[in-house]
Design a protein around this motif. Structure first.
Motif, PDB file in Angstrom:
ATOM      1  N   GLN A  72      -1.424  -0.919  -4.271  1.00 17.91           N
ATOM      2  CA  GLN A  72      -2.518   0.051  -4.287  1.00 17.91           C
ATOM      3  C   GLN A  72      -2.015   1.411  -3.845  1.00 17.91           C
ATOM      4  O   GLN A  72      -1.373   1.545  -2.805  1.00 17.91           O
ATOM      5  CB  GLN A  72      -3.659  -0.403  -3.383  1.00 17.91           C
ATOM      6  CG  GLN A  72      -4.822   0.599  -3.319  1.00 17.91           C
ATOM      7  CD  GLN A  72      -6.040   0.040  -2.620  1.00 17.91           C
ATOM      8  OE1 GLN A  72      -6.483  -1.061  -2.915  1.00 17.91           O
ATOM      9  NE2 GLN A  72      -6.590   0.793  -1.681  1.00 17.91           N
ATOM     10  N   THR A  73      -2.315   2.440  -4.643  1.00 19.33           N
ATOM     11  CA  THR A  73      -1.995   3.819  -4.272  1.00 19.33           C
ATOM     12  C   THR A  73      -3.274   4.507  -3.846  1.00 19.33           C
ATOM     13  O   THR A  73      -4.332   4.322  -4.455  1.00 19.33           O
ATOM     14  CB  THR A  73      -1.359   4.570  -5.451  1.00 19.33           C
ATOM     15  OG1 THR A  73      -2.280   4.589  -6.556  1.00 19.33           O
ATOM     16  CG2 THR A  73      -0.066   3.905  -5.901  1.00 19.33           C
ATOM     17  N   PHE A  91       0.838  -1.196   0.000  1.00 21.93           N
ATOM     18  CA  PHE A  91       0.000   0.000   0.000  1.00 21.93           C
ATOM     19  C   PHE A  91       0.877   1.252   0.000  1.00 21.93           C
ATOM     20  O   PHE A  91       1.824   1.362   0.798  1.00 21.93           O
ATOM     21  CB  PHE A  91      -0.908   0.031   1.224  1.00 21.93           C
ATOM     22  CG  PHE A  91      -1.864  -1.121   1.311  1.00 21.93           C
ATOM     23  CD1 PHE A  91      -2.941  -1.214   0.440  1.00 21.93           C
ATOM     24  CD2 PHE A  91      -1.696  -2.117   2.258  1.00 21.93           C
ATOM     25  CE1 PHE A  91      -3.829  -2.272   0.519  1.00 21.93           C
ATOM     26  CE2 PHE A  91      -2.579  -3.179   2.346  1.00 21.93           C
ATOM     27  CZ  PHE A  91      -3.642  -3.259   1.469  1.00 21.93           C
ATOM     28  N   ILE A  92       0.548   2.192  -0.877  1.00 21.88           N
ATOM     29  CA  ILE A  92       1.270   3.456  -0.989  1.00 21.88           C
ATOM     30  C   ILE A  92       0.280   4.575  -0.685  1.00 21.88           C
ATOM     31  O   ILE A  92      -0.697   4.775  -1.417  1.00 21.88           O
ATOM     32  CB  ILE A  92       1.856   3.626  -2.395  1.00 21.88           C
ATOM     33  CG1 ILE A  92       2.818   2.470  -2.713  1.00 21.88           C
ATOM     34  CG2 ILE A  92       2.572   4.969  -2.520  1.00 21.88           C
ATOM     35  CD1 ILE A  92       3.200   2.395  -4.173  1.00 21.88           C
ATOM     36  N   LYS A 151       0.129  18.667  -0.699  1.00 21.17           N
ATOM     37  CA  LYS A 151       1.334  18.920  -1.481  1.00 21.17           C
ATOM     38  C   LYS A 151       2.411  17.863  -1.202  1.00 21.17           C
ATOM     39  O   LYS A 151       3.599  18.114  -1.334  1.00 21.17           O
ATOM     40  CB  LYS A 151       1.884  20.327  -1.215  1.00 21.17           C
ATOM     41  CG  LYS A 151       0.953  21.445  -1.673  1.00 21.17           C
ATOM     42  CD  LYS A 151       0.746  21.407  -3.186  1.00 21.17           C
ATOM     43  CE  LYS A 151      -0.162  22.536  -3.662  1.00 21.17           C
ATOM     44  NZ  LYS A 151      -0.371  22.512  -5.138  1.00 21.17           N
ATOM     45  N   GLY A 152       1.938  16.675  -0.806  1.00 22.75           N
ATOM     46  CA  GLY A 152       2.859  15.581  -0.539  1.00 22.75           C
ATOM     47  C   GLY A 152       3.359  14.939  -1.826  1.00 22.75           C
ATOM     48  O   GLY A 152       2.767  15.064  -2.901  1.00 22.75           O
ATOM     49  N   ILE A 153       4.485  14.231  -1.692  1.00 21.27           N
ATOM     50  CA  ILE A 153       5.140  13.597  -2.835  1.00 21.27           C
ATOM     51  C   ILE A 153       5.364  12.124  -2.528  1.00 21.27           C
ATOM     52  O   ILE A 153       5.738  11.762  -1.409  1.00 21.27           O
ATOM     53  CB  ILE A 153       6.511  14.255  -3.120  1.00 21.27           C
ATOM     54  CG1 ILE A 153       6.343  15.750  -3.384  1.00 21.27           C
ATOM     55  CG2 ILE A 153       7.202  13.581  -4.304  1.00 21.27           C
ATOM     56  CD1 ILE A 153       7.651  16.506  -3.381  1.00 21.27           C
ATOM     57  N   ASP A 154       5.135  11.279  -3.525  1.00 23.44           N
ATOM     58  CA  ASP A 154       5.505   9.870  -3.399  1.00 23.44           C
ATOM     59  C   ASP A 154       6.377   9.482  -4.584  1.00 23.44           C
ATOM     60  O   ASP A 154       6.011   9.724  -5.740  1.00 23.44           O
ATOM     61  CB  ASP A 154       4.269   8.969  -3.362  1.00 23.44           C
ATOM     62  CG  ASP A 154       4.676   7.503  -3.283  1.00 23.44           C
ATOM     63  OD1 ASP A 154       4.981   7.039  -2.168  1.00 23.44           O
ATOM     64  OD2 ASP A 154       4.707   6.833  -4.334  1.00 23.44           O
ATOM     65  N   THR A 155       7.523   8.864  -4.283  1.00 22.78           N
ATOM     66  CA  THR A 155       8.437   8.401  -5.333  1.00 22.78           C
ATOM     67  C   THR A 155       8.791   6.931  -5.115  1.00 22.78           C
ATOM     68  O   THR A 155       9.896   6.501  -5.442  1.00 22.78           O
ATOM     69  CB  THR A 155       9.726   9.240  -5.340  1.00 22.78           C
ATOM     70  OG1 THR A 155      10.325   9.184  -4.034  1.00 22.78           O
ATOM     71  CG2 THR A 155       9.445  10.680  -5.708  1.00 22.78           C
ATOM     72  N   TRP A 160      -5.841   7.160  -6.214  1.00 25.14           N
ATOM     73  CA  TRP A 160      -5.635   8.472  -5.614  1.00 25.14           C
ATOM     74  C   TRP A 160      -6.945   9.268  -5.628  1.00 25.14           C
ATOM     75  O   TRP A 160      -7.884   8.918  -6.353  1.00 25.14           O
ATOM     76  CB  TRP A 160      -4.583   9.273  -6.394  1.00 25.14           C
ATOM     77  CG  TRP A 160      -3.216   8.690  -6.474  1.00 25.14           C
ATOM     78  CD1 TRP A 160      -2.575   8.258  -7.592  1.00 25.14           C
ATOM     79  CD2 TRP A 160      -2.289   8.481  -5.396  1.00 25.14           C
ATOM     80  NE1 TRP A 160      -1.320   7.795  -7.283  1.00 25.14           N
ATOM     81  CE2 TRP A 160      -1.118   7.921  -5.945  1.00 25.14           C
ATOM     82  CE3 TRP A 160      -2.333   8.706  -4.016  1.00 25.14           C
ATOM     83  CZ2 TRP A 160      -0.007   7.585  -5.170  1.00 25.14           C
ATOM     84  CZ3 TRP A 160      -1.229   8.372  -3.245  1.00 25.14           C
ATOM     85  CH2 TRP A 160      -0.084   7.829  -3.814  1.00 25.14           C
ATOM     86  N   ASN A 161      -6.977  10.377  -4.881  1.00 31.93           N
ATOM     87  CA  ASN A 161      -8.148  11.248  -4.957  1.00 31.93           C
ATOM     88  C   ASN A 161      -8.120  12.050  -6.260  1.00 31.93           C
ATOM     89  O   ASN A 161      -7.179  11.936  -7.062  1.00 31.93           O
ATOM     90  CB  ASN A 161      -8.235  12.160  -3.723  1.00 31.93           C
ATOM     91  CG  ASN A 161      -7.075  13.148  -3.646  1.00 31.93           C
ATOM     92  OD1 ASN A 161      -6.402  13.440  -4.633  1.00 31.93           O
ATOM     93  ND2 ASN A 161      -6.821  13.669  -2.468  1.00 31.93           N
TER      94      ASN A 161
END
Length: 453
Positions: free
Chosen positions: A215-216, A186-187, A193-197, A249-250
């Motif tokens: 799943q994101t 799960f991500i 303003k968050g970042i996922d890499t 995602w939203n």
């Protein structure tokens, strides 16, 4: 093009050498992994930002994406994601219950390791863990496979991903190992303003068999997030893998992903792509069949609403004889949303006896929605069977009238048609367990209740 929009593309004040150096300084990683980051950073500085002139981006406009608006300055802090004990329990409980029992569960929160749990029955030799726990010392598996399917200089976004990769995961299943329960990755994003890499690297040993669900998800519908990720799948001879990717995602988030899979002799990959969320989402999914007798089934279920823009590019790359690929992507569109499907079957000259099929079906629930479907063939062998097709339509009124004449309400008639449209894809999934959970996600996205059950 307006000056403001052009500035969003070319000004990366928060992605500068000081931020990158701070990011690396605050992490405990071996020299090889750091060197990979440095190569990616060099690529980021030289590669051009994609524009509408690039063929793969011609139908997906990202001129309003301002990377400087996201929190790169604070992004470099390493360590485990922190939250309150109560919130931690809520997150873990929610995610764990959404997919049920698992062979192992990893959660990445705001691009940092957050949770890890392995089943007591996990077979010996299985590795399922965050990179942060694996790259402090030299790691032969990661050094052999990481960035080999998707190079650090593959694109501007892949370079950004590798330079700032954080919270990623490795799943390694040894030779002749069969795992019945799925692995869950799960991500999550919880900050505005968050970042996922985060990165997912899957290595399937010879004759292994297992499934993994990625799943994101946004933890709040009001959060604006940015994700740029990479998935690399390596299937050794005879491996049988089911990979389910759920993008949820939203509707304020940006999602840009590159996925690649390499299949050896007699390997079989079931690849399920579920596209639900995102303000704008672009996913490139390439499968390379490199071994004779290899097979991939690429299944897609995509739902769009509002002003969403969901773009899927696929490649079925046949680089060996007697290999099989079959793609079926079904999309439902609502409101003023737009989807793009661009697929390609590529057959190399020596890949004789190739059997490949590609089909994209689109069902529009609104006259304002738009589906672009561009299937394609590039055949360089003369003894093959390769076909493709595409359909786009609205709900058939004759079907609705027929159902209503049998005493079914108009709403239930529409629901039945939509659910049946997706059912043609879901019935091809090997696992009933996964099928039921994907069905629930789809119906929830469309605001429907199941009529078929």
């Amino acid at each position: 093009m307006s000056t403001d929009i052009k500035t969003n593309q070319t000004s990366f004040n928060k992605i500068n050498p000081d931020v990158f150096n701070l990011f690396c300084k605050n992490r405990d990683e071996n020299k090889w992994f750091v060197s990979c980051r440095e190569s990616a950073w060099q690529a980021w500085q030289t590669l051009a930002f994609p524009t509408l002139k690039d063929e793969s981006w011609r139908r997906t406009d990202i001129r309003t994406l301002s990377l400087d608006s996201y929190e790169f300055e604070s992004f470099g802090n390493a360590g485990t994601a922190q939250t309150t004990a109560v919130k931690s329990e809520e997150i873990i409980q929610k995610l764990s219950s959404s997919w049920g029992d698992s062979a192992g569960t990893l959660i990445t929160l705001d691009s940092k390791p957050f949770f890890r749990k392995m089943a007591s029955t996990s077979p010996q030799g299985v590795v399922f863990d965050h990179f942060e726990n694996l790259v402090k010392e030299s790691n032969p598996l990661i050094e052999k496979y990481y960035s080999k399917a998707v190079p650090v200089n593959d694109s501007k976004f892949s370079a950004l991903h590798y330079a700032f990769e954080s919270g990623g995961a490795l799943l390694y299943i040894p030779q002749d190992t069969v795992v019945e329960l799925p692995f869950n990755y799960f991500i999550e994003l919880s900050k505005n303003k968050g970042i996922d890499t985060s990165h997912l690297l899957v290595i399937a040993g010879k004759n292994s068999k297992f499934s993994i669900i990625r799943q994101t998800e946004s933890l709040d519908e009001k959060l604006d997030g940015f994700h740029t990720g990479v998935v690399e799948l390596f299937l050794e001879e005879g491996a049988n893998v089911s990979f389910v990717d759920v993008q949820n995602w939203n509707l304020k988030s940006w999602h840009i992903d590159t996925h690649r899979a390499f299949l050896a002799k007699d390997a079989h990959l079931e690849w399920v792509a579920v596209g639900l969320g995102g303000r704008l989402s672009k996913t490139d999914s390439n499968t390379h069949l490199q071994g004779e007798g290899s097979r991939v089934d690429m299944l897609g279920l995509v739902c769009s609403e509002g002003k969403q823009h969901l773009d899927y590019h696929t490649l079925q790359d046949h680089d060996a004889p007697n290999a099989f690929s079959d793609l079926l992507y079904n999309t439902v569109l609502k409101d003023k949303s737009r989807t793009v499907f661009r697929g390609m079957i590529k057959v190399h000259p020596h890949a004789q006896k190739t059997d490949a099929y590609q089909k994209n079906n689109n069902l529009s629930l609104s006259s304002d929605a738009r589906a672009d479907s561009i299937p394609g063939l590039e055949i360089s062998a003369n003894d093959v069977r390769c076909t493709h097709g595409s359909t786009t339509s609205e709900i058939d009124n004759d079907q609705v009238l027929y159902l209503m004449s049998r005493g079914i309400s108009r709403q239930d008639s529409d629901n039945l048609i939509v659910e049946g449209f997706f059912e043609t894809v879901m019935q091809r999934m090997q696992s009933e367990y996964i099928r039921e959970r994907v069905r629930g996600l789809i119906l929830n996205k469309l605001g429907l209740s199941s009529v078929l059950s």
